[in-house]
Enzyme design. Structure first.
Site, PDB file in Angstrom:
ATOM      1  N   CYS A  99      27.083 -46.605  58.699  1.00 37.74           N
ATOM      2  CA  CYS A  99      25.638 -46.841  58.775  1.00 37.74           C
ATOM      3  C   CYS A  99      25.263 -48.048  59.638  1.00 37.74           C
ATOM      4  O   CYS A  99      24.078 -48.239  59.937  1.00 37.74           O
ATOM      5  CB  CYS A  99      25.072 -47.016  57.379  1.00 37.74           C
ATOM      6  SG  CYS A  99      25.350 -45.584  56.317  1.00 37.74           S
ATOM      7  N   GLY A 117      29.149 -36.524  53.083  1.00 34.55           N
ATOM      8  CA  GLY A 117      30.493 -36.115  52.694  1.00 34.55           C
ATOM      9  C   GLY A 117      31.476 -36.279  53.839  1.00 34.55           C
ATOM     10  O   GLY A 117      31.092 -36.530  54.979  1.00 34.55           O
ATOM     11  N   CYS A 131      17.270 -43.443  49.885  1.00 37.86           N
ATOM     12  CA  CYS A 131      16.725 -43.007  51.167  1.00 37.86           C
ATOM     13  C   CYS A 131      17.122 -41.560  51.435  1.00 37.86           C
ATOM     14  O   CYS A 131      18.136 -41.078  50.923  1.00 37.86           O
ATOM     15  CB  CYS A 131      17.193 -43.911  52.303  1.00 37.86           C
ATOM     16  SG  CYS A 131      18.915 -43.675  52.775  1.00 37.86           S
TER      17      CYS A 131
END
Length: 394
Positions: free
Chosen positions: A82, A118, A214
């Site tokens: 991220c 995943g 989120c």
């Protein structure tokens, strides 16, 4: 000799739900062209590109940029979970700061699927093996998706130590919605109240409701950085400079502390922020606006403390006093943050950059933080990496 690095162009596309976006090459090309227009620069002047995405095949960065132009420049593909977008920016800044290049593009995009994140490659060791093992040991609840267990478990640790009530996280989510209502590029622009957040479906009893997480999102964002000499030569806007920047990865505390807050990067973020404050010669109280990594409302609360915006254990009071919004100590996530703006993993860090550059230029319209001169960006990726960037209005 280190050179000053300026952000001379930023751009992004509206974030959308999975299935509602254009394919990633088109999203990315639009973000890059928006940044080029913002800078007033031709793509032929860009000398290198760092392109970030998490879910995509090798050289997808080239595939995206070939929609803009095929100029033969080095294109480096970046994947740091991220924090990918900010990692691309970190590398772009290094290239300019070192003198290796004068003008560099940082691009991030993500074309995501619905549902929980995943693993793609299931025939080999997962990058999250040790994180999963630590989470199983500390919180269990194997029936809950891992990302929720990571950050919900970290929030639960804060609740248990400091007595933080669940509605504090609901207040953070409600604040995000108020900010996003003024952002035309945000995914969710509907204002929700604290009570409405509390009344959404329960994801983990006593720990998290659905709106505290989120959503999976598609989108793209880009930034162009350059040296002062290049900017002057081409008549570019040098009103925003990267004053300091750092990247950290996990240390011994991540697993050694036996604390879910450490598993999700509290000390990693704290160390990164401290490096930036030291390099910039300022402290958290000098910052007017922050875009931080609120993948869950729980991580926003933890990040207040990791970034030094309030003292350890002081986050509930920080929220209750309104010190995280307009009229308070520092405006956090004026864009709506990941909770409301959306979180297309590879694009998130560069969307944060776009927001903060617009804030420092005074171009944020209804979201504008008055008197903003220093802006802080915090982008976290589990596995792990944290990038913190300080921008300055020149």
């Amino acid at each position: 000799m280190k050179q000053d690095v300026y952000v001379v162009g930023v751009g992004m596309v509206p974030f959308t739900k999975p299935g509602a976006s254009e394919p990633y090459p088109q999203m990315a090309a639009k973000a890059v062209n928006a940044a080029l227009r913002d800078a007033g620069l031709d793509y032929g002047k860009v000398q290198q590109a760092y392109v970030g995405y998490v879910y995509g095949d090798s050289t997808a960065g080239q595939r995206a940029l070939y929609e803009v132009g095929m100029t033969g420049i080095p294109v480096v593909n970046v994947n740091n979970n991220c924090s990918t977008g900010s990692t691309a920016l970190f590398l772009a800044r290094q290239a300019v700061m070192s003198g290796a290049a004068d003008c560099v593009l940082a691009l991030g995009f993500e074309q995501m699927n619905p549902g929980a994140l995943g693993s793609v490659f299931k025939d080999r060791a997962s990058a999250f093996e040790r994180f999963d093992e630590a989470t199983e040991e500390l919180v269990g609840h194997g029936e809950i998706p891992l990302a929720l267990r990571y950050f919900g478990g970290a929030g639960l640790a804060h609740m248990q130590e400091f007595g933080t009530p669940l509605n504090t996280f609901a207040k953070i989510r409600a604040k995000a919605s108020r900010h996003a209502s003024n952002n035309p590029l945000a995914l969710f622009r509907t204002v929700v109240t604290e009570e409405e957040v509390m009344n959404t479906p329960v994801m983990w009893p006593g720990v998290m409701t659905r709106l505290m997480a989120c959503p999976p999102t598609c989108g793209s964002a880009a930034a162009i950085v350059c040296s002062e000499a290049f900017a002057k030569q081409h008549g570019l806007n040098t009103s925003v400079r990267i004053r300091a920047q750092a990247m950290t990865t996990d240390g011994p505390a991540t697993f050694g502390a036996k604390d879910m807050r450490e598993v999700v990067g509290f000390s990693m973020a704290k160390a990164c922020a401290e490096k930036v404050y030291a390099e910039a010669g300022v402290g958290p109280k000098d910052v007017q606006v922050v875009e931080l990594h609120d993948c869950f409302a729980h991580n926003e609360l933890l990040s207040y403390e990791a970034l030094g915006l309030c003292e350890r254990g002081g986050a509930q009071k920080f929220v209750d006093d309104g010190d995280n919004t307009y009229g308070g100590q520092v405006v956090t996530n004026p864009s709506g943050g990941l909770l409301s703006k959306g979180h297309p993993l590879g694009a998130t860090g560069l969307a944060q950059c776009t927001e903060l550059v617009q804030q420092l230029r005074g171009q944020a319209e209804k979201r504008q933080v008055e008197g903003a001169r220093l802006a802080l960006q915090h982008n976290l990726g589990l596995g792990g990496a944290c990038v913190v960037t300080m921008y300055e209005k020149v």
